[in-house]
Write a protein that holds these residues in place. Structure first.
Motif, mmCIF file in Angstrom:
data_model
loop_
_atom_site.group_PDB
_atom_site.id
_atom_site.type_symbol
_atom_site.label_atom_id
_atom_site.label_comp_id
_atom_site.label_asym_id
_atom_site.label_seq_id
_atom_site.Cartn_x
_atom_site.Cartn_y
_atom_site.Cartn_z
ATOM 1 N N SER A 283 0.853 -1.189 0.000
ATOM 2 C CA SER A 283 0.000 0.000 0.000
ATOM 3 C C SER A 283 0.891 1.242 0.000
ATOM 4 N N GLN A 284 0.290 2.385 -0.297
ATOM 5 C CA GLN A 284 1.060 3.630 -0.301
ATOM 6 C C GLN A 284 1.549 4.014 1.096
ATOM 7 N N PHE A 285 0.957 3.408 2.113
ATOM 8 C CA PHE A 285 1.284 3.787 3.483
ATOM 9 C C PHE A 285 2.463 2.999 4.063
ATOM 10 N N ILE A 286 3.042 2.109 3.267
ATOM 11 C CA ILE A 286 4.173 1.332 3.763
ATOM 12 C C ILE A 286 5.335 2.260 4.146
ATOM 13 N N TYR A 287 5.431 3.408 3.469
ATOM 14 C CA TYR A 287 6.510 4.347 3.774
ATOM 15 C C TYR A 287 6.253 5.150 5.050
ATOM 16 N N ASP A 288 5.039 5.033 5.580
ATOM 17 C CA ASP A 288 4.712 5.725 6.827
ATOM 18 C C ASP A 288 4.941 4.859 8.063
ATOM 19 N N VAL A 289 5.397 3.630 7.840
ATOM 20 C CA VAL A 289 5.602 2.725 8.977
ATOM 21 C C VAL A 289 6.535 3.313 10.041
ATOM 22 N N PRO A 290 7.656 3.946 9.684
ATOM 23 C CA PRO A 290 8.506 4.535 10.744
ATOM 24 C C PRO A 290 7.769 5.561 11.591
ATOM 25 N N ILE A 291 6.925 6.402 10.951
ATOM 26 C CA ILE A 291 6.167 7.405 11.700
ATOM 27 C C ILE A 291 5.126 6.741 12.586
ATOM 28 N N ILE A 292 4.435 5.754 12.033
ATOM 29 C CA ILE A 292 3.408 5.047 12.809
ATOM 30 C C ILE A 292 4.043 4.340 14.000
ATOM 31 N N THR A 293 5.179 3.710 13.770
ATOM 32 C CA THR A 293 5.879 3.009 14.853
ATOM 33 C C THR A 293 6.310 3.980 15.935
ATOM 34 N N ASP A 294 6.808 5.140 15.526
ATOM 35 C CA ASP A 294 7.248 6.145 16.492
ATOM 36 C C ASP A 294 6.074 6.644 17.333
ATOM 37 N N MET A 295 4.928 6.887 16.703
ATOM 38 C CA MET A 295 3.745 7.346 17.444
ATOM 39 C C MET A 295 3.242 6.259 18.383
ATOM 40 N N PHE A 296 3.309 5.005 17.924
ATOM 41 C CA PHE A 296 2.928 3.896 18.802
ATOM 42 C C PHE A 296 3.820 3.856 20.025
ATOM 43 N N ASP A 297 5.119 4.004 19.790
ATOM 44 C CA ASP A 297 6.085 3.900 20.879
ATOM 45 C C ASP A 297 5.904 5.021 21.902
ATOM 46 N N LYS A 298 5.638 6.227 21.426
ATOM 47 C CA LYS A 298 5.568 7.378 22.314
ATOM 48 C C LYS A 298 4.231 7.503 23.034
ATOM 49 N N LYS A 299 3.135 7.088 22.389
ATOM 50 C CA LYS A 299 1.812 7.334 22.972
ATOM 51 C C LYS A 299 1.008 6.059 23.209
ATOM 52 N N THR A 300 0.720 5.331 22.133
ATOM 53 C CA THR A 300 -0.183 4.184 22.243
ATOM 54 C C THR A 300 0.308 3.162 23.254
ATOM 55 N N LYS A 301 1.575 2.812 23.174
ATOM 56 C CA LYS A 301 2.129 1.785 24.064
ATOM 57 C C LYS A 301 2.023 2.190 25.524
ATOM 58 N N ARG A 302 2.270 3.442 25.793
ATOM 59 C CA ARG A 302 2.279 3.900 27.180
ATOM 60 C C ARG A 302 0.879 4.004 27.778
ATOM 61 N N PHE A 303 -0.092 4.495 26.979
ATOM 62 C CA PHE A 303 -1.405 4.792 27.538
ATOM 63 C C PHE A 303 -2.443 3.702 27.302
ATOM 64 N N PHE A 304 -2.101 2.685 26.544
ATOM 65 C CA PHE A 304 -3.030 1.578 26.303
ATOM 66 C C PHE A 304 -3.390 0.882 27.611
ATOM 67 N N LYS A 305 -4.708 0.676 27.830
ATOM 68 C CA LYS A 305 -5.117 0.052 29.092
ATOM 69 C C LYS A 305 -6.298 -0.890 28.995
#
Length: 428
Positions: A283-305
């Motif tokens: 998909s065209q979004f494969i190049y956004d994986v680094p950004i998505i991973t970074d956002m996951f690491d900084k926000k989603t991972k920490r606040f997921f409950k």
């Protein structure tokens, strides 16, 4: 209540400096010892280019090198908004996760990124460069924040005792490499001086002292019950258990062999990254994986409950849309169960390690203390609580700066137990 610290009895002013070099983040704590004064543990709470400062300040364990092998950016400087563009234009090489290359040999199934092939640096040289940066940050911080800081730094610069923390399981070979790195960095003049001016403490021992100073472990140790400390960090999760020695109120002993597992928070992120690559492949979004991973690491991972709630990872603009991939208005929507699956191997590893430690301990364990950067995860805490309730154990977290537990505890380890006899390793 934490134990009362006694005044420093040495003949001259001295600086105790602890480096906690982590896989993803690093911190510094210190104590300036004045004769006749009760020592106080402080942290280096401001670094170059750092946006958020405070008692729990840590910096990314990242460096950029130029083509000649010189450090061009480190720590918070290495994650600036313009850094990727500058690095590309100048041909800089990024180095991260390098701590894992200092470790004992790992199993083939563990995901460890290789060091850059176009960088002519050994792991000891890389470690030395980062140590040198931490040392420079410490000197600048003390000069800027203490009264008459320049004179103060000059008076202790040649009387610094370093305390380096490391994961449980690291022994002579890893400590020797860290000594060599300290000498190469110019922190210590030679290996002979390194033997006298560098102490090592396992992250488990450092966390024990941190818990004691924060008043957590004293009550739990009443009636000769053991406590178990889980230091959930970026790369490793260290499991240690302690109890007061019989007839003592200050002398501790290990009651089971400490463990070190490579199941920290970075592996949650690596599993998420692998999922994103597979999910967005072709998909065209494969190049956004680094950004998505970074956002996951900084926000989603920490606040997921809650694994029943969908999670949204913002990475693009309102024009980014592909409902078949769960992307709308620049956000990737994922079921909470997917997020939980990224955590699952780490959670299971920690639960199994606690269970094994409890079974091996020679004294009953009722209390578990969770510290380290990964301890800030609400999901990890809730899952450990749930699992430990079934084993009649209580999980607690200090109500303070979890990410600085090792650095603060390493300083406490030295100033409260200089002769290192308070931690009695009674294992055969």
């Amino acid at each position: 209540m934490p134990p009362t610290r006694t005044p420093y009895s040495g003949p001259y002013r001295k600086l105790i400096l602890a480096f906690d070099v982590g896989t993803k983040y690093s911190g510094i704590s210190y104590s300036i010892l004045y004769p006749g004064v009760v020592p106080e543990i402080r942290g280096v709470n401001r670094f170059p280019a750092q946006k958020h400062v405070g008692r729990d300040s840590k910096i990314p364990t990242i460096m950029y090198y130029d083509k000649n092998g010189n450090v061009c950016a480190a720590g918070a400087e290495a994650i600036g908004e313009e850094i990727d563009e500058v690095a590309e234009d100048e041909g800089w090489v990024k180095v991260e996760w390098f701590k894992l290359h200092l470790k004992p040999k790992m199993s083939s199934g563990e995901m460890i990124p290789a060091l850059p092939t176009n960088l002519n640096k050994t792991i000891i040289e890389i470690f030395a460069d980062f140590m040198k940066y931490l040392y420079q940050c410490t000197g600048n911080y003390i000069k800027e924040t203490h009264g008459n800081g320049g004179s103060l730094w000059s008076s202790v610069e040649n009387r610094i005792h370093f305390v380096f923390s490391h994961p449980n399981g690291w022994e002579g070979p890893q400590q020797s490499q860290m000594r060599r790195a300290a000498v190469l960095a110019g922190l210590i003049p030679d290996m002979s001086a390194a033997q006298d001016r560098i102490s090592f403490v396992t992250e488990g021992e450092a966390n024990l002292h941190f818990c004691i100073q924060n008043g957590l472990s004293i009550e739990a140790l009443n009636e000769r019950k053991g406590i178990l400390i889980v230091d959930a960090g970026g790369d490793t999760v260290d499991i240690s258990s302690y109890a007061l020695r019989s007839g003592s109120t200050t002398d501790f002993e290990e009651i089971a062999a400490p463990q070190c597992h490579f199941c920290g928070s970075v592996f949650v992120t690596k599993r998420a990254e692998a999922f994103f690559k597979d999910h967005l492949n072709n998909s065209q979004f494969i190049y956004d994986v680094p950004i998505i991973t970074d956002m996951f690491d900084k926000k989603t991972k920490r606040f997921f409950k809650d694994d029943k709630d969908p999670q949204y990872i913002r990475f693009g603009t309102t024009k980014d849309r592909d409902l078949s991939l769960g992307i709308r208005a620049g956000q990737l929507k994922l079921p909470g169960s997917n997020i939980a699956s990224f955590f699952k191997p780490s959670v299971e590893c920690i639960v199994n390690a606690i269970t094994e430690q409890k079974s091996l301990a020679k004294i009953p364990i009722k209390s578990v203390f969770l510290v380290g950067g990964f301890a800030a995860s609400s999901w990890l805490y809730s899952q450990l609580n749930k699992a430990m309730e079934a084993q009649d154990m209580i999980v607690s977290r200090p109500d303070c700066h979890l990410s600085k537990a090792v650095a603060d505890g390493a300083v406490s380890f030295y100033i409260d137990h200089v002769d290192e006899s308070e931690i009695s390793n009674v294992l055969v």
